[in-house]
Design an enzyme around this catalytic site. Structure first.
Site, PDB file in Angstrom:
ATOM      1  N   ASN A   1       0.835  -1.205   0.000  1.00  0.00           N
ATOM      2  CA  ASN A   1       0.000   0.000   0.000  1.00  0.00           C
ATOM      3  C   ASN A   1       0.868   1.254   0.000  1.00  0.00           C
ATOM      4  OD1 ASN A   1      -2.437  -1.573   0.467  1.00  0.00           O
ATOM      5  ND2 ASN A   1      -1.696  -1.807   2.568  1.00  0.00           N
TER       6      ASN A   1
ATOM      7  N   HIS B   1     -14.629  -1.748   4.194  1.00  0.00           N
ATOM      8  CA  HIS B   1     -13.541  -2.498   4.822  1.00  0.00           C
ATOM      9  C   HIS B   1     -13.996  -3.183   6.122  1.00  0.00           C
ATOM     10  CE1 HIS B   1      -9.577  -2.716   7.013  1.00  0.00           C
ATOM     11  NE2 HIS B   1      -9.165  -3.051   5.810  1.00  0.00           N
TER      12      HIS B   1
ATOM     13  N   GLU C   1     -16.124   4.154   1.962  1.00  0.00           N
ATOM     14  CA  GLU C   1     -14.719   4.444   1.683  1.00  0.00           C
ATOM     15  C   GLU C   1     -14.675   5.429   0.520  1.00  0.00           C
ATOM     16  OE1 GLU C   1     -12.259   0.804   1.119  1.00  0.00           O
ATOM     17  OE2 GLU C   1     -13.612  -0.048   2.601  1.00  0.00           O
TER      18      GLU C   1
ATOM     19  N   SER D   1     -10.842  -0.670  -1.466  1.00  0.00           N
ATOM     20  CA  SER D   1      -9.540  -1.320  -1.379  1.00  0.00           C
ATOM     21  C   SER D   1      -9.383  -2.525  -2.301  1.00  0.00           C
ATOM     22  CB  SER D   1      -9.272  -1.736   0.063  1.00  0.00           C
ATOM     23  OG  SER D   1     -10.326  -2.521   0.557  1.00  0.00           O
TER      24      SER D   1
ATOM     25  N   ASP E   1     -13.932   6.996   4.769  1.00  0.00           N
ATOM     26  CA  ASP E   1     -12.612   6.437   5.078  1.00  0.00           C
ATOM     27  C   ASP E   1     -11.701   6.604   3.859  1.00  0.00           C
ATOM     28  OD1 ASP E   1     -10.385   4.805   5.549  1.00  0.00           O
ATOM     29  OD2 ASP E   1     -11.555   3.215   6.520  1.00  0.00           O
TER      30      ASP E   1
ATOM     31  N   HIS F   1      -7.043   4.568   1.368  1.00  0.00           N
ATOM     32  CA  HIS F   1      -6.274   4.369   0.136  1.00  0.00           C
ATOM     33  C   HIS F   1      -6.137   5.652  -0.685  1.00  0.00           C
ATOM     34  CE1 HIS F   1      -6.010   0.037   0.671  1.00  0.00           C
ATOM     35  NE2 HIS F   1      -7.216   0.135   1.194  1.00  0.00           N
TER      36      HIS F   1
ATOM     37  N   LYS G   1      -0.413   3.596   5.060  1.00  0.00           N
ATOM     38  CA  LYS G   1      -0.326   3.215   3.646  1.00  0.00           C
ATOM     39  C   LYS G   1       0.572   4.196   2.897  1.00  0.00           C
ATOM     40  CE  LYS G   1      -4.194   0.222   4.074  1.00  0.00           C
ATOM     41  NZ  LYS G   1      -5.563   0.146   4.539  1.00  0.00           N
TER      42      LYS G   1
HETATM   43  C1  LIG Z   1      -6.066  -0.536   5.753  1.00  0.00           C
HETATM   44  C2  LIG Z   1      -7.422   0.018   6.020  1.00  0.00           C
HETATM   45  C3  LIG Z   1      -7.814   0.355   7.311  1.00  0.00           C
HETATM   46  C4  LIG Z   1      -6.963   0.042   8.511  1.00  0.00           C
HETATM   47  O1  LIG Z   1      -5.956   0.948   8.684  1.00  0.00           O
HETATM   48  P1  LIG Z   1      -4.693   0.521   9.584  1.00  0.00           P
HETATM   49  O2  LIG Z   1      -4.037   1.797   9.909  1.00  0.00           O
HETATM   50  O3  LIG Z   1      -3.890  -0.391   8.754  1.00  0.00           O
HETATM   51  O4  LIG Z   1      -5.255  -0.172  10.786  1.00  0.00           O
HETATM   52  C5  LIG Z   1      -9.032   0.977   7.491  1.00  0.00           C
HETATM   53  N1  LIG Z   1      -9.849   1.218   6.443  1.00  0.00           N
HETATM   54  C6  LIG Z   1      -9.517   0.875   5.195  1.00  0.00           C
HETATM   55  C7  LIG Z   1     -10.451   1.178   4.088  1.00  0.00           C
HETATM   56  C8  LIG Z   1      -8.294   0.248   4.938  1.00  0.00           C
HETATM   57  O5  LIG Z   1      -7.979  -0.121   3.704  1.00  0.00           O
END
Ligand SMILES: *Cc1c(COP(=O)(O)O)cnc(C)c1O
Length: 387
Positions: A43, A131, A175, A179, A205, A208, A239
């Site tokens: 990522n 997610h 999101e 992802s 969220d 990404h 990421k």
């Molecule tokens: C990776 C991810 C998370 C988690 O984040 P971390 O900091 O790795 O715990 C949360 N939401 C989405 C959409 C993700 O892809």
């Protein structure tokens, strides 16, 4: 325990067993059992995690006064220090919003914020493809949950119409860049929809998207010009930002509520100040990485077009996450294995991570890759298809 043995056996038979692979990193490459492979599964979209010059610049900056390696407590007890406050102030300023609050991981953020803001009179309406951390957050909450088909905003609006009078708060959860399919939410449209309903908040969220989109790298909300209208804007530092931790951009009222009610914030030791200082250092770099973002967008569009036009694959993606959807679990495993043997670190993504019948290789590109690298990969994929 026989029970666990049986369960693992079943996973093996369904080709769904998970393992932690032994890996050694070398820049953009990975060594696994002495085989060198290009990392196409990470990522680290801007390639920042392995830039030694950045690490050296950071260490030089703090050479007389290295931040502490542990906070030894939650921020609400003795764990707070200026590093957190400085980063929160910088981020609130950059996003031009009232407040920012930091968390230990994106997972913590999602499992903590949603339950803290919800009760029995809350309705959460979420995209079907969110997610696992968001799903777990919803499960931990006392709210009622409804789902809309992926990016189907007509269905969302219908659910809002039917339910708006039955709850005192409605949370819409999505999101921004998804992802597994790599496609986008239409945040502007979501903002327009949520504004039609009272007591309705939008939760986005950007895991990404932070670093990868927007003139200043602030995410898809910046790119789509709607940072000001997203009530809860969440992202991770783990990421593209090559650090660890997560943030929420919101009103001061929501921040104050979380400080009083969010269990993973209250009951877990805060990240080391050293990590927070590193995150701040990277955050300050984001506006200067526009060339990298443009290059990444360019090579990603190239690979997506080749997969769609020459391989005739379904191509939902609009981002640097480029799925190669083969359908069958066993086929995905075999293809990933063959690609690894050819020097590409690719992983099969299978149900339940993706819907049944859509097993895939998830190629994730980064800004250090060049088009000729992708041409070579395409050539290898064609060879494997014809074999
Ligand atoms: C990776 C991810 C998370 C988690 O984040 P971390 O900091 O790795 O715990 C949360 N939401 C989405 C959409 C993700 O892809």
């Amino acid at each position: 325990m026989q029970l666990f043995e049986q369960q693992l056996q079943q996973l093996k038979q369904a080709n769904q067993i998970r393992q932690i692979p032994p890996l050694v990193h070398d820049g953009a490459f990975i060594y696994k059992e002495n085989q060198k492979m290009l990392n196409l599964s990470g990522n680290d979209y801007l390639g920042l995690s392995y830039k030694r010059d950045l690490q050296q610049e950071f260490l030089a900056l703090h050479s007389d006064n290295l931040p502490l390696f542990s906070s030894t407590s939650s921020r609400l007890l003795t764990g707070n220090s200026p590093e957190y406050q400085h980063l929160e102030e910088s981020m609130a300023l950059a996003f031009d919003r009232e407040s920012c609050l930091l968390f230990n991981t994106g997972y913590h953020a999602n499992i903590g914020i949603i339950p803290a803001l919800s009760d029995e009179n809350t309705l959460i309406i979420s995209d079907q493809l969110i997610h696992a951390s968001l799903i777990d957050g919803i499960r931990l909450s006392k709210a009622t949950r409804l789902r809309f088909a992926h990016n189907d905003y007509e269905q969302l609006q219908q659910l809002l119409e039917e339910n708006q009078h039955h709850y005192h708060l409605i949370l819409i959860v999505t999101e921004s860049v998804f992802s597994m399919d790599g496609d986008h939410a239409d945040l502007t449209q979501l903002v327009n929809i949520k504004k039609q309903y009272p007591n309705t908040l939008l939760y986005v969220d950007e895991a990404h998207a932070i670093g990868v989109y927007g003139q200043n790298g602030l995410g898809l909300a910046e790119e789509q010009g709607c940072i000001a209208d997203i009530d809860l804007l969440v992202g991770t530092f783990g990421k593209a930002m090559a650090s660890v931790g997560a943030y929420l951009i919101s009103s001061q009222l929501i921040r104050d509520t979380l400080i009083n009610k969010m269990r993973p914030l209250i009951f877990s030791t805060a990240l080391p100040p050293l990590n927070i200082a590193w995150t701040h250092f990277i955050f300050n770099k984001l506006p200067k990485l526009q060339t990298q973002r443009q290059h990444l967008a360019h090579i990603s569009a190239y690979l997506r077009t080749v997969f769609a036009e020459q391989f005739h694959l379904p191509m939902p993606s609009q981002s640097c996450i480029v799925p190669y959807i083969v359908g069958d679990n066993q086929k995905a495993i075999a293809l990933a294995h063959a690609l690894q043997q050819q020097g590409y670190y690719c992983l099969p993504i299978r149900p339940p991570t993706v819907p049944k019948g859509t097993a895939r290789i998830r190629f994730s590109l980064n800004a250090d890759m060049q088009q000729d690298t992708l041409d070579l990969l395409i050539h290898v994929l064609k060879g494997l298809n014809n074999a």
